[in-house]
Design a protein around this motif. Structure first.
Motif, PDB file in Angstrom:
ATOM      1  N   LEU A   1      73.051 -13.074 -47.317  1.00 39.29           N
ATOM      2  CA  LEU A   1      73.816 -13.259 -48.539  1.00 39.29           C
ATOM      3  C   LEU A   1      74.807 -12.118 -48.706  1.00 39.29           C
ATOM      4  O   LEU A   1      74.449 -10.952 -48.548  1.00 39.29           O
ATOM      5  N   LYS A   2      76.048 -12.469 -48.996  1.00 35.31           N
ATOM      6  CA  LYS A   2      77.021 -11.465 -49.424  1.00 35.31           C
ATOM      7  C   LYS A   2      76.971 -11.458 -50.943  1.00 35.31           C
ATOM      8  O   LYS A   2      76.913 -12.517 -51.579  1.00 35.31           O
ATOM      9  N   LEU A   3      77.015 -10.252 -51.518  1.00 38.78           N
ATOM     10  CA  LEU A   3      76.787 -10.097 -52.953  1.00 38.78           C
ATOM     11  C   LEU A   3      77.744  -9.059 -53.525  1.00 38.78           C
ATOM     12  O   LEU A   3      77.950  -8.004 -52.923  1.00 38.78           O
ATOM     13  N   ALA A   4      78.323  -9.378 -54.675  1.00 35.46           N
ATOM     14  CA  ALA A   4      79.158  -8.420 -55.407  1.00 35.46           C
ATOM     15  C   ALA A   4      78.760  -8.477 -56.881  1.00 35.46           C
ATOM     16  O   ALA A   4      78.530  -9.554 -57.429  1.00 35.46           O
ATOM     17  N   ASN A   5      78.665  -7.316 -57.512  1.00 40.91           N
ATOM     18  CA  ASN A   5      78.311  -7.223 -58.928  1.00 40.91           C
ATOM     19  C   ASN A   5      79.485  -6.696 -59.735  1.00 40.91           C
ATOM     20  O   ASN A   5      80.097  -5.700 -59.359  1.00 40.91           O
ATOM     21  N   ILE A   6      79.744  -7.368 -60.835  1.00 40.54           N
ATOM     22  CA  ILE A   6      80.729  -6.889 -61.809  1.00 40.54           C
ATOM     23  C   ILE A   6      79.927  -6.546 -63.049  1.00 40.54           C
ATOM     24  O   ILE A   6      79.385  -7.425 -63.725  1.00 40.54           O
ATOM     25  N   ARG A   7      79.801  -5.257 -63.330  1.00 40.24           N
ATOM     26  CA  ARG A   7      78.980  -4.791 -64.448  1.00 40.24           C
ATOM     27  C   ARG A   7      79.834  -4.686 -65.704  1.00 40.24           C
ATOM     28  O   ARG A   7      80.908  -4.104 -65.689  1.00 40.24           O
ATOM     29  N   VAL A   8      79.329  -5.271 -66.775  1.00 37.70           N
ATOM     30  CA  VAL A   8      79.974  -5.223 -68.076  1.00 37.70           C
ATOM     31  C   VAL A   8      78.920  -4.720 -69.055  1.00 37.70           C
ATOM     32  O   VAL A   8      78.126  -5.500 -69.571  1.00 37.70           O
ATOM     33  N   GLY A   9      78.863  -3.405 -69.264  1.00 43.45           N
ATOM     34  CA  GLY A   9      77.805  -2.832 -70.091  1.00 43.45           C
ATOM     35  C   GLY A   9      76.464  -3.083 -69.435  1.00 43.45           C
ATOM     36  O   GLY A   9      76.262  -2.754 -68.277  1.00 43.45           O
ATOM     37  N   ASN A  10      75.529  -3.705 -70.175  1.00 45.41           N
ATOM     38  CA  ASN A  10      74.220  -4.041 -69.633  1.00 45.41           C
ATOM     39  C   ASN A  10      74.184  -5.434 -69.016  1.00 45.41           C
ATOM     40  O   ASN A  10      73.123  -5.933 -68.655  1.00 45.41           O
ATOM     41  N   PHE A  11      75.333  -6.069 -68.916  1.00 49.25           N
ATOM     42  CA  PHE A  11      75.441  -7.435 -68.418  1.00 49.25           C
ATOM     43  C   PHE A  11      76.096  -7.430 -67.036  1.00 49.25           C
ATOM     44  O   PHE A  11      76.944  -6.593 -66.748  1.00 49.25           O
ATOM     45  N   VAL A  12      75.703  -8.379 -66.177  1.00 48.03           N
ATOM     46  CA  VAL A  12      76.238  -8.435 -64.818  1.00 48.03           C
ATOM     47  C   VAL A  12      76.723  -9.846 -64.495  1.00 48.03           C
ATOM     48  O   VAL A  12      76.025 -10.827 -64.786  1.00 48.03           O
TER      49      VAL A  12
ATOM     50  N   SER B   1      64.149 -14.788 -75.067  1.00 47.60           N
ATOM     51  CA  SER B   1      64.989 -14.192 -76.102  1.00 47.60           C
ATOM     52  C   SER B   1      66.444 -14.071 -75.636  1.00 47.60           C
ATOM     53  O   SER B   1      66.713 -13.740 -74.482  1.00 47.60           O
ATOM     54  N   PHE B   2      67.374 -14.316 -76.553  1.00 51.02           N
ATOM     55  CA  PHE B   2      68.797 -14.105 -76.256  1.00 51.02           C
ATOM     56  C   PHE B   2      69.068 -12.647 -75.904  1.00 51.02           C
ATOM     57  O   PHE B   2      69.988 -12.345 -75.150  1.00 51.02           O
ATOM     58  N   ASP B   3      68.261 -11.730 -76.458  1.00 47.15           N
ATOM     59  CA  ASP B   3      68.444 -10.306 -76.173  1.00 47.15           C
ATOM     60  C   ASP B   3      68.238  -9.987 -74.691  1.00 47.15           C
ATOM     61  O   ASP B   3      68.734  -8.986 -74.203  1.00 47.15           O
ATOM     62  N   GLY B   4      67.492 -10.834 -73.995  1.00 47.82           N
ATOM     63  CA  GLY B   4      67.224 -10.617 -72.581  1.00 47.82           C
ATOM     64  C   GLY B   4      68.245 -11.237 -71.642  1.00 47.82           C
ATOM     65  O   GLY B   4      68.103 -11.144 -70.430  1.00 47.82           O
ATOM     66  N   PHE B   5      69.301 -11.867 -72.178  1.00 51.63           N
ATOM     67  CA  PHE B   5      70.323 -12.505 -71.341  1.00 51.63           C
ATOM     68  C   PHE B   5      71.142 -11.409 -70.665  1.00 51.63           C
ATOM     69  O   PHE B   5      71.893 -10.693 -71.311  1.00 51.63           O
ATOM     70  N   ILE B   6      70.951 -11.247 -69.352  1.00 54.74           N
ATOM     71  CA  ILE B   6      71.527 -10.101 -68.646  1.00 54.74           C
ATOM     72  C   ILE B   6      72.468 -10.459 -67.505  1.00 54.74           C
ATOM     73  O   ILE B   6      73.100  -9.576 -66.937  1.00 54.74           O
ATOM     74  N   GLN B   7      72.593 -11.759 -67.151  1.00 51.75           N
ATOM     75  CA  GLN B   7      73.267 -12.049 -65.892  1.00 51.75           C
ATOM     76  C   GLN B   7      73.789 -13.479 -65.825  1.00 51.75           C
ATOM     77  O   GLN B   7      73.141 -14.400 -66.316  1.00 51.75           O
ATOM     78  N   ILE B   8      74.959 -13.610 -65.207  1.00 56.05           N
ATOM     79  CA  ILE B   8      75.469 -14.902 -64.764  1.00 56.05           C
ATOM     80  C   ILE B   8      75.719 -14.764 -63.273  1.00 56.05           C
ATOM     81  O   ILE B   8      76.397 -13.828 -62.840  1.00 56.05           O
ATOM     82  N   ALA B   9      75.155 -15.671 -62.479  1.00 50.31           N
ATOM     83  CA  ALA B   9      75.337 -15.641 -61.026  1.00 50.31           C
ATOM     84  C   ALA B   9      76.182 -16.831 -60.602  1.00 50.31           C
ATOM     85  O   ALA B   9      75.875 -17.979 -60.947  1.00 50.31           O
ATOM     86  N   ILE B  10      77.228 -16.543 -59.855  1.00 52.95           N
ATOM     87  CA  ILE B  10      78.169 -17.565 -59.411  1.00 52.95           C
ATOM     88  C   ILE B  10      78.138 -17.627 -57.890  1.00 52.95           C
ATOM     89  O   ILE B  10      78.299 -16.607 -57.220  1.00 52.95           O
TER      90      ILE B  10
ATOM     91  N   GLU C   1      77.297 -11.731 -61.174  1.00 50.80           N
ATOM     92  CA  GLU C   1      76.999 -11.609 -59.753  1.00 50.80           C
ATOM     93  C   GLU C   1      77.736 -12.698 -58.998  1.00 50.80           C
ATOM     94  O   GLU C   1      77.718 -13.862 -59.400  1.00 50.80           O
ATOM     95  N   LEU C   2      78.361 -12.315 -57.887  1.00 48.70           N
ATOM     96  CA  LEU C   2      78.982 -13.274 -56.991  1.00 48.70           C
ATOM     97  C   LEU C   2      78.116 -13.348 -55.739  1.00 48.70           C
ATOM     98  O   LEU C   2      77.731 -12.309 -55.189  1.00 48.70           O
ATOM     99  N   HIS C   3      77.801 -14.558 -55.297  1.00 53.33           N
ATOM    100  CA  HIS C   3      76.944 -14.771 -54.133  1.00 53.33           C
ATOM    101  C   HIS C   3      77.653 -15.678 -53.136  1.00 53.33           C
ATOM    102  O   HIS C   3      78.089 -16.766 -53.510  1.00 53.33           O
ATOM    103  N   GLU C   4      77.747 -15.236 -51.880  1.00 55.53           N
ATOM    104  CA  GLU C   4      78.204 -16.101 -50.806  1.00 55.53           C
ATOM    105  C   GLU C   4      77.069 -16.219 -49.791  1.00 55.53           C
ATOM    106  O   GLU C   4      76.761 -15.267 -49.065  1.00 55.53           O
ATOM    107  N   PRO C   5      76.414 -17.391 -49.733  1.00 54.35           N
ATOM    108  CA  PRO C   5      75.278 -17.547 -48.829  1.00 54.35           C
ATOM    109  C   PRO C   5      75.722 -17.794 -47.390  1.00 54.35           C
ATOM    110  O   PRO C   5      76.822 -18.288 -47.142  1.00 54.35           O
ATOM    111  N   ASP C   6      74.839 -17.445 -46.455  1.00 56.81           N
ATOM    112  CA  ASP C   6      75.083 -17.811 -45.064  1.00 56.81           C
ATOM    113  C   ASP C   6      74.624 -19.257 -44.869  1.00 56.81           C
ATOM    114  O   ASP C   6      74.328 -19.966 -45.838  1.00 56.81           O
ATOM    115  N   GLU C   7      74.519 -19.690 -43.611  1.00 52.91           N
ATOM    116  CA  GLU C   7      74.198 -21.084 -43.311  1.00 52.91           C
ATOM    117  C   GLU C   7      72.710 -21.410 -43.407  1.00 52.91           C
ATOM    118  O   GLU C   7      72.332 -22.580 -43.406  1.00 52.91           O
TER     119      GLU C   7
END
Length: 150
Positions: A60-71, A6-15, A73-79
């Protein structure tokens, strides 16, 4: 799909990014918000985390930018090998996955996606929920994260 997402469940974009501090500052400036906290999760053995069907061990380094119920996420992986390292090595900075909260339909949706030929790239369990990265970037241009609850 019989068990649609469901589109209603769209909660996140991870970059996935090469430099999370730079990306966090840039996104903060873009949205005119404070720079989000960056969490550093060092590699650790976790029996509840797999990558391509094998136990996963990565940081993993992780940062969240919360926009209401939507997030966002920024991910920087290690090697170490991970879905995030795989993506960064293949594509550079970019959208790794779209996240969907699907409730009790999680197992049925995962089952249908497997029947359709999609590989489960990463599966992780944590208290009260789970996350599954579906390897769909070749067909959809992005992976999917299927979660029962956010």
């Amino acid at each position: 799909m019989e068990n649609n997402i469901s589109f209603d469940g769209f909660i996140q974009i991870a970059i996935v990014v090469k430099d999370i501090q730079k990306a966090a500052k840039t996104w903060a400036r873009f949205f005119n918000i404070p720079v989000p906290e960056i969490r550093n999760n060092p590699p650790a053995s976790n029996p509840d985390l797999t990558y391509r069907g094998k136990p996963a061990f990565y940081g993993l380094k992780l940062a969240n930018i919360r926009v209401g119920n939507f997030v966002i996420e920024l991910h920087e992986p290690d090697e170490h090998d991970s879905t995030f390292r795989e993506f960064l090595d293949k594509h550079g900075n970019g959208v790794h996955h779209l996240g969907f909260q699907v409730g009790d339909k999680r197992d049925a949706i995962i089952g249908e996606l497997e029947e359709m030929g999609y590989e489960m790239r990463t599966i992780g369990y944590y208290p009260g929920s789970s996350w599954t990265i579906v390897d769909s970037e070749d067909e959809l241009g992005v992976n999917l994260n299927i979660k029962p609850r956010a």
